[in-house]
Motif scaffolding. Structure first.
Motif, mmCIF file in Angstrom:
data_model
loop_
_atom_site.group_PDB
_atom_site.id
_atom_site.type_symbol
_atom_site.label_atom_id
_atom_site.label_comp_id
_atom_site.label_asym_id
_atom_site.label_seq_id
_atom_site.Cartn_x
_atom_site.Cartn_y
_atom_site.Cartn_z
ATOM 1 N N LEU A 89 0.836 -1.202 0.000
ATOM 2 C CA LEU A 89 0.000 0.000 0.000
ATOM 3 C C LEU A 89 0.872 1.254 0.000
ATOM 4 N N ALA A 90 1.940 1.231 0.798
ATOM 5 C CA ALA A 90 2.834 2.390 0.870
ATOM 6 C C ALA A 90 3.539 2.651 -0.462
ATOM 7 N N THR A 91 3.769 1.593 -1.256
ATOM 8 C CA THR A 91 4.427 1.761 -2.552
ATOM 9 C C THR A 91 3.435 2.088 -3.665
ATOM 10 N N GLY A 92 2.131 2.097 -3.328
ATOM 11 C CA GLY A 92 1.117 2.432 -4.324
ATOM 12 C C GLY A 92 0.582 1.243 -5.106
ATOM 13 N N ASP A 93 1.012 0.035 -4.755
ATOM 14 C CA ASP A 93 0.519 -1.160 -5.451
ATOM 15 C C ASP A 93 -0.769 -1.621 -4.754
ATOM 16 N N ASN A 94 -1.835 -0.870 -4.971
ATOM 17 C CA ASN A 94 -3.069 -1.083 -4.216
ATOM 18 C C ASN A 94 -3.736 -2.413 -4.526
ATOM 19 N N ALA A 95 -3.702 -2.825 -5.779
ATOM 20 C CA ALA A 95 -4.368 -4.070 -6.157
ATOM 21 C C ALA A 95 -3.701 -5.270 -5.485
ATOM 22 N N GLU A 96 -2.364 -5.299 -5.516
ATOM 23 C CA GLU A 96 -1.649 -6.404 -4.882
ATOM 24 C C GLU A 96 -1.791 -6.335 -3.365
ATOM 25 N N ALA A 97 -1.797 -5.125 -2.826
ATOM 26 C CA ALA A 97 -1.993 -4.959 -1.381
ATOM 27 C C ALA A 97 -3.337 -5.556 -0.964
ATOM 28 N N ARG A 98 -4.374 -5.286 -1.769
ATOM 29 C CA ARG A 98 -5.701 -5.833 -1.451
ATOM 30 C C ARG A 98 -5.673 -7.356 -1.450
ATOM 31 N N ASN A 133 -6.067 -2.241 7.881
ATOM 32 C CA ASN A 133 -5.182 -2.101 6.721
ATOM 33 C C ASN A 133 -5.948 -2.292 5.418
ATOM 34 N N LEU A 134 -6.873 -3.263 5.418
ATOM 35 C CA LEU A 134 -7.668 -3.499 4.211
ATOM 36 C C LEU A 134 -8.581 -2.304 3.936
ATOM 37 N N ALA A 135 -9.096 -1.687 4.986
ATOM 38 C CA ALA A 135 -9.907 -0.480 4.808
ATOM 39 C C ALA A 135 -9.088 0.633 4.163
ATOM 40 N N SER A 136 -7.819 0.757 4.568
ATOM 41 C CA SER A 136 -6.959 1.782 3.981
ATOM 42 C C SER A 136 -6.756 1.554 2.488
ATOM 43 N N VAL A 137 -6.671 0.290 2.084
ATOM 44 C CA VAL A 137 -6.555 -0.027 0.657
ATOM 45 C C VAL A 137 -7.803 0.445 -0.093
ATOM 46 N N HIS A 138 -8.971 0.179 0.484
ATOM 47 C CA HIS A 138 -10.218 0.577 -0.187
ATOM 48 C C HIS A 138 -10.368 2.097 -0.237
ATOM 49 N N GLY A 166 -10.704 4.359 -3.600
ATOM 50 C CA GLY A 166 -11.907 5.174 -3.723
ATOM 51 C C GLY A 166 -13.184 4.460 -3.365
ATOM 52 N N ASP A 167 -13.081 3.272 -2.798
ATOM 53 C CA ASP A 167 -14.261 2.490 -2.401
ATOM 54 C C ASP A 167 -14.562 2.777 -0.929
ATOM 55 N N TYR A 168 -15.213 3.925 -0.687
ATOM 56 C CA TYR A 168 -15.402 4.373 0.695
ATOM 57 C C TYR A 168 -16.455 3.556 1.435
ATOM 58 N N ALA A 169 -17.422 3.021 0.721
ATOM 59 C CA ALA A 169 -18.458 2.234 1.384
ATOM 60 C C ALA A 169 -17.861 0.974 2.011
ATOM 61 N N THR A 170 -16.997 0.300 1.254
ATOM 62 C CA THR A 170 -16.348 -0.904 1.798
ATOM 63 C C THR A 170 -15.391 -0.524 2.920
ATOM 64 N N ALA A 171 -14.666 0.578 2.745
ATOM 65 C CA ALA A 171 -13.744 1.029 3.793
ATOM 66 C C ALA A 171 -14.497 1.303 5.091
ATOM 67 N N ARG A 172 -15.665 1.935 4.989
ATOM 68 C CA ARG A 172 -16.452 2.214 6.191
ATOM 69 C C ARG A 172 -16.873 0.917 6.885
ATOM 70 N N THR A 173 -17.334 -0.056 6.122
ATOM 71 C CA THR A 173 -17.752 -1.338 6.700
ATOM 72 C C THR A 173 -16.596 -2.023 7.415
ATOM 73 N N TYR A 203 -15.831 11.917 6.133
ATOM 74 C CA TYR A 203 -15.477 13.219 5.553
ATOM 75 C C TYR A 203 -15.342 13.124 4.033
ATOM 76 N N HIS A 204 -14.671 12.054 3.570
ATOM 77 C CA HIS A 204 -14.462 11.882 2.122
ATOM 78 C C HIS A 204 -15.783 11.692 1.383
ATOM 79 N N THR A 205 -16.777 11.129 2.054
ATOM 80 C CA THR A 205 -18.071 10.885 1.397
ATOM 81 C C THR A 205 -19.034 12.046 1.616
ATOM 82 N N GLY A 206 -18.576 13.089 2.292
ATOM 83 C CA GLY A 206 -19.431 14.246 2.516
ATOM 84 C C GLY A 206 -20.373 14.105 3.689
ATOM 85 N N ALA A 207 -20.231 13.041 4.470
ATOM 86 C CA ALA A 207 -21.096 12.833 5.642
ATOM 87 C C ALA A 207 -20.496 13.568 6.833
ATOM 88 N N PHE A 208 -20.530 14.904 6.776
ATOM 89 C CA PHE A 208 -19.819 15.706 7.770
ATOM 90 C C PHE A 208 -20.429 15.577 9.177
#
Length: 332
Positions: free
Chosen positions: A237-246, A273-278, A282-289, A321-326
């Motif tokens: 994730l830190a190197t930007g390889d999000n797909a492999e990180a997931r 950590n998996l939430a951070s990948v999502h 840009g998959d905020y719904a999965t990250a929230r779950t 915040y990212h989804t606008g749910a302030f």
């Protein structure tokens, strides 16, 4: 005056109890927590019945280790404290040192000052051991250095943590009972530390060593492998390889869930950590779950006021915040 030799029946019971505790240690080392606990609880009763303080100390030690691995940190601290004082009363210095070393990292879950106090107890016990058994003292030195390194990582003293881990690693070849799992743990510790420090190349090297040793010794489905995979996923994730990180983090989560159960505190780390990948995808719904699942586990196992709970609440607020749910973000 020499103590009288115990009756044959009592000697046989003590021998059988030592064999049982050896089996408990083997279960604990490979994280077979249920079978280990099934063995150690009656062993505690047997040690109390025999009135053998040294064996009772050893049984409490193994019980505390298993409870810690199971995420039962408060119960583990109680058992390990009982182990230390039972060992003290029977002058079982090696067991007392082992219990104190376990408590160095174990009390970190509640309060770091406890870790510092137990490190002093451990040092005093090692000083007693060294005259009679230099090899045991050397092994205890390595274990104490590793435990202190773990605490130093969590207090942010990364330079000192690196020195502690490297000292422990340098001592291991001198141990008569050095084992590959101990070295794997240290490589994983160093990899996690280098990841926190941003030295991604060094982290990848250490985590690769840890993963290879774990797999060779335990197979690909063991929870210790998941620990290395979780750190490797964070590295990707830190190197930007999000797909492999997931992919890597999903595998780590699957192994931990199957081996430890869905409510074990270690799952919260994989979920976070998996939430951070999502979030990165840009998959905020999965990250929230995922963050909500991690939050529920941490609140249940650590309590609502633990710093790790606050960290997950902060991560969840950022997702809102990212989804606008302030309003939801402010509520956290």
């Amino acid at each position: 005056m020499l103590a009288e030799r115990p009756p044959l029946a009592e000697a046989a019971a003590q021998s059988q109890l030592r064999e049982t505790l050896a089996r408990v240690r083997a279960r604990g080392r490979t994280l077979q927590l249920g079978p280990g606990l099934d063995l150690v609880v009656p062993a505690l009763t047997q040690a109390q019945r025999l009135g053998d303080r040294a064996l009772l100390a050893e049984a409490h030690l193994e019980h505390g280790r298993l409870l810690h691995s199971a995420g039962e940190h408060a119960a583990s601290e109680r058992a390990l404290t009982d182990a230390f004082f039972a060992a003290e009363s029977s002058r079982s210095d090696v067991i007392a040192a082992q219990a104190a070393i376990e408590l160095v990292a174990g009390t970190m879950q509640q309060a770091t000052p406890g870790a510092q106090l137990w490190s002093r107890h451990a040092r005093a016990q090692i000083d007693r051991v060294v005259a009679d058994s230099p090899s045991d003292a050397l092994r205890l030195e390595a274990l104490l250095a590793q435990a202190l390194g773990t605490v130093q990582v969590h207090t942010g003293d990364h330079a000192q943590a690196e020195q502690s881990f490297l000292r422990a690693l340098a001592l291991r070849p001198r141990l008569r009972d050095d084992d590959s799992l101990g070295r794997a743990d240290l490589h994983n510790n160093l990899g996690n530390l280098q990841l926190r420090r941003g030295d991604l190349a060094a982290a990848e090297e250490q985590l690769g060593r840890a993963s290879a040793l774990y797999i060779a010794e335990l197979g690909e489905r063991h929870p210790s492998v998941a620990v290395a995979l979780n750190n490797l996923g964070a590295l990707l994730l830190a190197t930007g390889d999000n797909a492999e990180a997931r992919t890597v983090l999903e595998r780590a989560l699957e192994i931990r869930t199957q081996a430890l159960g869905p409510e074990h505190p270690d799952l919260a780390q994989s979920l976070g950590n998996l939430a951070s990948v999502h979030v990165a995808l840009g998959d905020y719904a999965t990250a929230r779950t995922l963050h909500e699942r991690a939050l529920a586990i941490k609140q249940q196992t650590l309590g609502a006021n633990h710093p790790a709970v606050a960290n997950t609440l902060n991560n969840l607020a950022l997702v809102h915040y990212h989804t606008g749910a302030f309003t939801d973000a402010r509520a956290l």
